[in-house]
Write a protein that holds these residues in place. Structure first.
Motif, PDB file in Angstrom:
ATOM      1  N   MET A   1     -98.259 -14.038   3.459  1.00 42.38           N
ATOM      2  CA  MET A   1     -97.057 -14.158   2.689  1.00 42.38           C
ATOM      3  C   MET A   1     -97.518 -13.755   0.809  1.00 42.38           C
ATOM      4  O   MET A   1     -98.144 -14.051   0.794  1.00 42.38           O
ATOM      5  N   THR A   3     -96.105 -12.857  -2.494  1.00 44.93           N
ATOM      6  CA  THR A   3     -95.389 -14.100  -4.136  1.00 44.93           C
ATOM      7  C   THR A   3     -95.832 -12.913  -4.872  1.00 44.93           C
ATOM      8  O   THR A   3     -96.913 -12.712  -5.091  1.00 44.93           O
ATOM      9  N   ASP A  41    -108.082 -21.723   4.037  1.00 47.33           N
ATOM     10  CA  ASP A  41    -107.225 -21.315   3.463  1.00 47.33           C
ATOM     11  C   ASP A  41    -105.982 -22.289   3.720  1.00 47.33           C
ATOM     12  O   ASP A  41    -105.024 -21.274   4.318  1.00 47.33           O
ATOM     13  N   PRO A  44    -102.003 -21.217   1.004  1.00 43.18           N
ATOM     14  CA  PRO A  44    -100.516 -20.630   0.872  1.00 43.18           C
ATOM     15  C   PRO A  44     -99.824 -22.037   1.619  1.00 43.18           C
ATOM     16  O   PRO A  44     -98.528 -22.376   1.690  1.00 43.18           O
ATOM     17  N   ARG A  48     -95.956 -23.933   0.170  1.00 41.99           N
ATOM     18  CA  ARG A  48     -95.336 -23.970   0.849  1.00 41.99           C
ATOM     19  C   ARG A  48     -94.702 -25.298   0.874  1.00 41.99           C
ATOM     20  O   ARG A  48     -93.778 -24.958   0.735  1.00 41.99           O
ATOM     21  N   GLU A  63     -92.560 -19.730  -4.750  1.00 41.81           N
ATOM     22  CA  GLU A  63     -94.110 -19.966  -5.072  1.00 41.81           C
ATOM     23  C   GLU A  63     -94.187 -19.382  -6.579  1.00 41.81           C
ATOM     24  O   GLU A  63     -95.307 -19.506  -6.078  1.00 41.81           O
ATOM     25  N   LEU A 218    -103.840 -15.800  -2.954  1.00 45.02           N
ATOM     26  CA  LEU A 218    -102.250 -15.654  -3.620  1.00 45.02           C
ATOM     27  C   LEU A 218    -102.673 -15.386  -4.663  1.00 45.02           C
ATOM     28  O   LEU A 218    -101.874 -14.921  -5.393  1.00 45.02           O
TER      29      LEU A 218
END
Length: 246
Positions: A1, A3, A41, A44, A48, A63, A218
């Protein structure tokens, strides 16, 4: 993802506890791991889920905004922010829906952070075995039991898992890390903290512990680059970063 996160606002930086560097001469005797984003992990999934709930319940969030407001914070802190915006009733609904949706997503395919197994093996080989590891997370014990159990890590830390629900102030206050060190009989200056959130790195510094900021997830590396903090992007490198401090 992907961000794209904004730089941390000055108001939030001003609220952070004063960071003081750990005593560099003290050898590391305890490695304190955050859970979400460091061992599992799951960040994410959480991001979301919060974005979806915000759209559903009346607080549209990107996000990047979820990263800025929620990641690294305790459930209590997140709930307080939602209640201030939407009222306590909606905050309760949000929390209940989050728990359900997050658990479903975890069961659908949560993985350990890439390289974590090798990192733990490397620490053990360097002389820092499981009795010198612990977890100090903003998440609840129930949540950690679920996520860590899903990836086969719970038993490796059982009995040495600490939650922000056990202290008065969550990250970025140092309370949780100091509570973990005190419970295990280790001086804070002899602790190394592995974190992936800005709030967690601030808490480590405020506790007088060495900070190792994992930027392979992230969180932008720049958010973790506080004084005295080692920032890295490959979890497999962690043992080689800690060994010089033994």
């Amino acid at each position: 993802m992907t961000t794209t996160a904004p730089p941390p606002p000055s108001a939030r930086a001003a609220e952070a506890p004063r960071v003081r560097e750990a005593e560099s001469a003290a050898p590391v005797e305890l490695v304190v791991f955050d859970c979400d984003g460091v061992l599992v992990d799951s960040e994410p999934i959480a991001v979301r889920t919060h974005v979806a709930l915000g759209a559903e319940l009346g607080w549209p969030l990107t996000e990047a905004e979820v990263m800025e407001r929620f990641v690294g914070r305790s459930t209590t802190s997140i709930g307080e922010q939602i209640a201030a915006r939407l009222g306590p009733g909606t905050a309760r609904v949000w929390d209940e829906r989050f728990r359900t949706l997050h658990a479903e997503a975890v069961d659908a395919g949560l993985q350990a952070v890439d390289g974590m197994a090798e990192a733990l093996d490397g620490l053990r080989a360097a002389g820092l075995g499981p009795q010198q590891w612990c977890i100090a997370s903003s998440g609840s014990h129930d949540k950690m039991r679920h996520t860590l159990g899903r990836v086969g890590l719970y038993d490796r830390f059982a009995g040495r898992i600490f939650s922000a629900h056990e202290v008065e102030h969550g990250k970025p206050a140092p309370d949780l890390f100091l509570h973990a060190a005190r419970s295990l009989g280790v001086d804070p200056s002899r602790c190394a903290v592995v974190e992936d959130s800005r709030f967690g790195i601030q808490a480590a510094g405020a506790a007088g512990m060495r900070g190792f900021g994992y930027a392979g997830g992230l969180t932008p590396a720049a958010w973790l680059a506080l004084p005295g903090t080692v920032v890295f992007t490959d979890m497999r490198r962690l043992p080689s970063l800690i060994v010089p401090h033994l």
